[in-house]
Design a protein around this motif. Structure first.
Motif, PDB file in Angstrom:
ATOM      1  N   TRP A 128      63.139  33.711  33.121  1.00 15.85           N
ATOM      2  CA  TRP A 128      63.618  32.415  33.580  1.00 15.85           C
ATOM      3  C   TRP A 128      64.815  32.595  34.522  1.00 15.85           C
ATOM      4  O   TRP A 128      64.901  31.945  35.567  1.00 15.85           O
ATOM      5  CB  TRP A 128      64.004  31.551  32.373  1.00 15.85           C
ATOM      6  CG  TRP A 128      64.168  30.120  32.720  1.00 15.85           C
ATOM      7  CD1 TRP A 128      63.175  29.217  32.953  1.00 15.85           C
ATOM      8  CD2 TRP A 128      65.391  29.420  32.886  1.00 15.85           C
ATOM      9  NE1 TRP A 128      63.693  27.997  33.261  1.00 15.85           N
ATOM     10  CE2 TRP A 128      65.068  28.091  33.224  1.00 15.85           C
ATOM     11  CE3 TRP A 128      66.737  29.783  32.783  1.00 15.85           C
ATOM     12  CZ2 TRP A 128      66.035  27.122  33.461  1.00 15.85           C
ATOM     13  CZ3 TRP A 128      67.695  28.821  33.013  1.00 15.85           C
ATOM     14  CH2 TRP A 128      67.347  27.506  33.343  1.00 15.85           C
ATOM     15  N   THR A 179      60.910  23.142  33.958  1.00 17.28           N
ATOM     16  CA  THR A 179      60.959  23.832  32.666  1.00 17.28           C
ATOM     17  C   THR A 179      60.844  22.841  31.509  1.00 17.28           C
ATOM     18  O   THR A 179      60.021  23.016  30.602  1.00 17.28           O
ATOM     19  CB  THR A 179      62.284  24.605  32.544  1.00 17.28           C
ATOM     20  OG1 THR A 179      62.429  25.454  33.681  1.00 17.28           O
ATOM     21  CG2 THR A 179      62.339  25.427  31.274  1.00 17.28           C
ATOM     22  N   THR A 198      57.006  28.989  28.681  1.00  9.81           N
ATOM     23  CA  THR A 198      57.482  28.249  29.845  1.00  9.81           C
ATOM     24  C   THR A 198      58.343  29.151  30.731  1.00  9.81           C
ATOM     25  O   THR A 198      58.203  29.142  31.962  1.00  9.81           O
ATOM     26  CB  THR A 198      58.283  27.017  29.402  1.00  9.81           C
ATOM     27  OG1 THR A 198      57.407  26.147  28.695  1.00  9.81           O
ATOM     28  CG2 THR A 198      58.848  26.283  30.599  1.00  9.81           C
ATOM     29  N   GLU A 213      57.338  21.319  31.208  1.00 15.81           N
ATOM     30  CA  GLU A 213      56.302  22.198  30.636  1.00 15.81           C
ATOM     31  C   GLU A 213      56.499  22.384  29.135  1.00 15.81           C
ATOM     32  O   GLU A 213      55.521  22.378  28.375  1.00 15.81           O
ATOM     33  CB  GLU A 213      56.276  23.560  31.331  1.00 15.81           C
ATOM     34  CG  GLU A 213      55.061  24.372  30.857  1.00 15.81           C
ATOM     35  CD  GLU A 213      54.972  25.774  31.443  1.00 15.81           C
ATOM     36  OE1 GLU A 213      55.644  26.055  32.458  1.00 15.81           O
ATOM     37  OE2 GLU A 213      54.214  26.578  30.871  1.00 15.81           O
ATOM     38  N   VAL A 214      57.768  22.526  28.715  1.00 10.70           N
ATOM     39  CA  VAL A 214      58.038  22.685  27.273  1.00 10.70           C
ATOM     40  C   VAL A 214      57.507  21.472  26.519  1.00 10.70           C
ATOM     41  O   VAL A 214      56.806  21.602  25.507  1.00 10.70           O
ATOM     42  CB  VAL A 214      59.549  22.884  27.015  1.00 10.70           C
ATOM     43  CG1 VAL A 214      59.852  22.813  25.522  1.00 10.70           C
ATOM     44  CG2 VAL A 214      60.016  24.218  27.583  1.00 10.70           C
ATOM     45  N   THR A 272      56.109  31.178  32.649  1.00 11.24           N
ATOM     46  CA  THR A 272      55.306  30.455  33.641  1.00 11.24           C
ATOM     47  C   THR A 272      56.130  30.060  34.858  1.00 11.24           C
ATOM     48  O   THR A 272      55.796  30.416  35.984  1.00 11.24           O
ATOM     49  CB  THR A 272      54.694  29.172  33.032  1.00 11.24           C
ATOM     50  OG1 THR A 272      54.036  29.505  31.820  1.00 11.24           O
ATOM     51  CG2 THR A 272      53.719  28.542  33.996  1.00 11.24           C
ATOM     52  N   ILE A 282      49.333  25.579  31.387  1.00 14.08           N
ATOM     53  CA  ILE A 282      49.929  26.792  31.969  1.00 14.08           C
ATOM     54  C   ILE A 282      49.372  27.059  33.358  1.00 14.08           C
ATOM     55  O   ILE A 282      50.103  27.450  34.267  1.00 14.08           O
ATOM     56  CB  ILE A 282      49.763  27.991  31.009  1.00 14.08           C
ATOM     57  CG1 ILE A 282      50.638  27.752  29.771  1.00 14.08           C
ATOM     58  CG2 ILE A 282      50.147  29.308  31.684  1.00 14.08           C
ATOM     59  CD1 ILE A 282      50.660  28.867  28.762  1.00 14.08           C
ATOM     60  N   ALA A 331      56.667  27.557  22.977  1.00 14.54           N
ATOM     61  CA  ALA A 331      56.646  26.741  24.189  1.00 14.54           C
ATOM     62  C   ALA A 331      57.724  27.225  25.159  1.00 14.54           C
ATOM     63  O   ALA A 331      57.480  27.359  26.365  1.00 14.54           O
ATOM     64  CB  ALA A 331      56.853  25.275  23.845  1.00 14.54           C
ATOM     65  N   PHE A 365      51.198  24.735  35.752  1.00 13.56           N
ATOM     66  CA  PHE A 365      52.586  25.111  35.996  1.00 13.56           C
ATOM     67  C   PHE A 365      52.724  26.454  36.698  1.00 13.56           C
ATOM     68  O   PHE A 365      53.668  26.650  37.460  1.00 13.56           O
ATOM     69  CB  PHE A 365      53.405  25.045  34.692  1.00 13.56           C
ATOM     70  CG  PHE A 365      53.857  23.652  34.387  1.00 13.56           C
ATOM     71  CD1 PHE A 365      55.070  23.180  34.867  1.00 13.56           C
ATOM     72  CD2 PHE A 365      53.049  22.773  33.674  1.00 13.56           C
ATOM     73  CE1 PHE A 365      55.482  21.881  34.620  1.00 13.56           C
ATOM     74  CE2 PHE A 365      53.448  21.469  33.426  1.00 13.56           C
ATOM     75  CZ  PHE A 365      54.664  21.021  33.901  1.00 13.56           C
TER      76      PHE A 365
END
Lengths: 487, 487
Positions: free
Chosen positions: B138, B194, B215, B197-198, B218, B243, B211, B246
């Motif tokens: 991340w 972020t 994320t 998506e979570v 991803t 997924i 998750a 994203f």
């Protein structure tokens, strides 16, 4: 601007006549070996081609003798494709290769000096047919068109335009103000090299027939042999050395030999591309020999060197002969050979591939890129031996490289439909596009292309011709802008 | 021109402080899961880094606040290398990965958003450690430096120079006249993506921890998972779809999202690179689905599509997640994925690889090359959406491409010393340089990099960083002209 179709037809017909004449030695070989059926097959090809070709040459009256760029490209492309079609007939008529697609593959492989084969048992074929098969290498080697350039002026056509499409590599220095003279000089040097190698091989105990076959394969950087085991058949260090030297000589820019004739020996050895070429072969040889020796693939350093120099020279020059099954070598040695598949011979040599000079100029672009990251506004020309390379030449080389990579990747995708392994798919395409011949796995030096489908064989045959004619000559025929130049 | 070493040191130290701060969430996760030993390991990293870093930042007084180009490159390169070194300590101290080289590999893989792993049993690792492992994705995704750009002005340094070295892809449009503002905008969009998506993964029944982990993998286009089977673990069409979407979103040029914020939706969808990107993923998906279905790899066309779109998006965006072992697919499907390895995401996205815009411009060079064969004297600019691309940009892209290919081939040669098969050698290098993660054979999606020697692991770690920093940022450090700019 309409294409000068009549003139193109006339040249194509003239090539047909030449091709028929070129089959006569093979006919004689057949007779010498008492292969009467084969000789008759050759006669069945020669007679109609000779007369029909001569008739078309005689009857076709072009309204103009002007050859434009586009005409030149079409002549070169059509001649090579037609030669590969008509050259396939002796295989078919003699029933040596019963399938047309197989015969076309073998002939395209011959004329393009690739050396890939669909034959599973080469030694079972008649002597006359094997002679023709290798003779196509010799014809293709120097270019059936450079050959024809001596003829074109007789047709009242200047050959300048054609040689631009034909010449391997980015530049051809004019050897002589008259193009027919330079063709004659190139041709004489090629012939001289051929005679010399035949003599040297015969001295080493190779019979004349085998000497001729393998000389055709060497000086044309072709790689077709009359033996299933290729050069390993002779199992002679002397033969290995002679063929290694002549493969390397055939991969040298032939213009440079003209310097040797003029006794400008210093100029010869100071050529940038030639130096790069020698250094590449030397480094590859040392790396492979070290790897083979340290992995105990061969017992002695001498044996490791013997096999490494032959294979390195064979792949770099895009000949494709082998003295051992290098597909069984450790991965590092195989990877060196794989990288060499993307180098090729020097420009204006009989070698295929990307060509050394292009590789060297591409490498120079990295340094320029780095310099520009630090000095974004600087204008930096690419220099070789102190001379700036015109930006048009550099952009021509980058276009070539991009097209080469695209053709390689696209071809690998198409061939992967066969569902062979990835390395077979990639290396078969690389070996055909680079006019090398053998690749790895199913197309390794001890294998052949017989497992491929008819579609793949046709596809790879065209890839050989595309590679041989410097990509653009044939790829242009698929481009809209070629047929609609005024768009 | 001397490099501004003091300022570089100050920035590096500031990155150290940030890195220490970035470990706090992982420490908290460890505590939540009662992994006291792991939490202590994190504390042992955080406290010294925080204080030492802050001390160096406070004590270092640069004589000048001027950052030249070269300083910028050195800052970016040193920060990423240092982050990969210091980020490895939690793995070491917690004894999760006892070898430093393994830990460095894993961290470089994380920060470079590659997703390659040396772990043979991922699920055996503590939750806190796996959280840190994915959190590096991340952090790396948006670039720890774009992160830092909000900080640099506080140090009294303009960040303009740095972003030029940092930004993925050839251009970064200025989103806002002030660089710190644009960093904040990019950062907010990244954070928004972020969070979204979570939430979506949690709605699908994935627990918050998983998750978050996936994320991070991803949106950073990383690909590290907390499960040995990657996304196949969930075996949920819903999770696959979320997924996939994203991954594709993370591979889009983030500048374009700014257009969306401004409601310029038409401009968004008319972007040349974006269209190319969507078309590439679509074509790859269809080709693979067709191949999988026609070879009966999966029973239904729906299942074939489900697996093809995920894998195509994963490789194109250089994420590297998998929902199936694609190494067992038929060769054609594997070849499509192999080609996608050389495309990558859009410029200014978190994706790695060559980048779509570069690929598209390179393809345009082929047409220009053809045109020039027919009109040798014509000056033809490369155009995109009607606008001419400056020749300096084109030459920058060709330098990049040549360097990319050279690094790939050189790397394959080095890795081939392991004596694994050729495809493992080539695809491991392609997967690391392109920041993808999985390759084929021994480094396939169900395998890992544990079989490699320490030397190869270090080598591949650097390749990940080289690829992530657009090649030149790190390669320049090996160039004489970088250290002797006045030469």
């Amino acid at each position: 601007m309409v294409l000068n179709y009549k003139l193109i037809l006339k040249v194509d017909a003239a090539i047909g006549v030449l091709l028929a004449a070129a089959m006569i030695p093979s006919l004689i070989v057949s007779l010498l070996y008492n292969e009467i059926d084969v000789a008759i097959s050759f006669a069945h090809c020669i007679v109609p081609m000779l007369f029909l070709g001569a008739f078309v040459v005689y009857k076709t009256k072009p309204t103009s003798s002007t050859l434009r760029m586009r005409d030149g490209f079409l002549i070169v492309a059509s001649c090579w494709i037609l030669a590969s079609i008509f050259g396939a007939f002796p295989f078919l008529l003699s029933n040596s290769i019963p399938s047309f697609i197989d015969a076309f593959f073998e002939t395209a492989s011959g004329f393009s000096t690739t050396g890939a084969s669909i034959l599973t048992d080469i030694e079972a074929l008649p002597k006359g047919i094997l002679f023709w098969r290798s003779f196509t290498h010799w014809l293709g080697g120097m270019g059936i068109l450079v050959f024809a350039i001596a003829l074109l002026p007789a047709l009242g056509i200047g050959g300048q335009r054609i040689i631009r499409a034909e010449t391997p590599g980015p530049t051809l220095d004019k050897l002589s103000p008259k193009i027919s003279d330079s063709a004659r000089i190139l041709y004489s040097m090629y012939l001289g090299m051929t005679v010399l190698e035949v003599i040297l091989l015969c001295i080493g105990g190779v019979n004349l027939y085998d000497a001729l076959i393998h000389t055709f394969g060497t000086v044309g950087t072709g790689g077709l042999s009359s033996y299933n085991n290729s050069i390993a058949h002779f199992d002679s260090i002397y033969v290995d050395i002679v063929i290694t030297i002549f493969m390397i000589l055939a991969g040298v820019n032939f213009n440079l030999y003209y310097l040797l004739l003029q006794r400008k020996i210093k100029d010869f050895f100071s050529d940038y591309e030639l130096r790069g070429y020698f250094i590449i072969i030397a480094i590859a040889t040392v790396l492979i020999a070290w790897n083979l020796w340290s992995t105990k693939t061969y017992d002695t350093i001498g044996e490791s060197l013997r096999y490494s120099v032959f294979q390195a020279a064979s792949i770099t020059t895009t000949t494709g002969y082998s003295t051992t099954n290098f597909d069984l070598w450790p991965t590092f040695s195989k990877m060196v050979l794989f990288l060499l598949m993307f180098v090729g011979g020097c420009s204006s040599s009989t070698g295929g591939g990307v060509k050394v000079i292009r590789v060297l100029i591409l490498l120079k672009l990295i340094r320029r890129g780095m310099y520009r990251k630090l000095h974004p506004r600087a204008v930096v020309p690419v220099k070789i031996q102190g001379k700036s390379i015109p930006s048009a030449t550099v952009s021509g080389i980058t276009s070539f490289a991009v097209l080469y990579v695209c053709l390689l990747l696209f071809g690998s995708l198409i061939i992967s439909l066969e569902n062979f392994d990835m390395l077979t798919s990639i290396s078969s395409v690389a070996a055909c596009l680079g006019n090398i011949g053998p690749g790895f796995e199913l197309v390794g030096p001890s294998a052949n292309y017989s497992a491929f489908s008819d579609f793949s064989k046709m596809f790879l045959s065209f890839y050989m011709l595309i590679g041989r004619l410097e990509l653009f000559t044939i790829m242009l025929l698929f481009a809209k802008l070629f047929w609609n130049p005024d768009r």
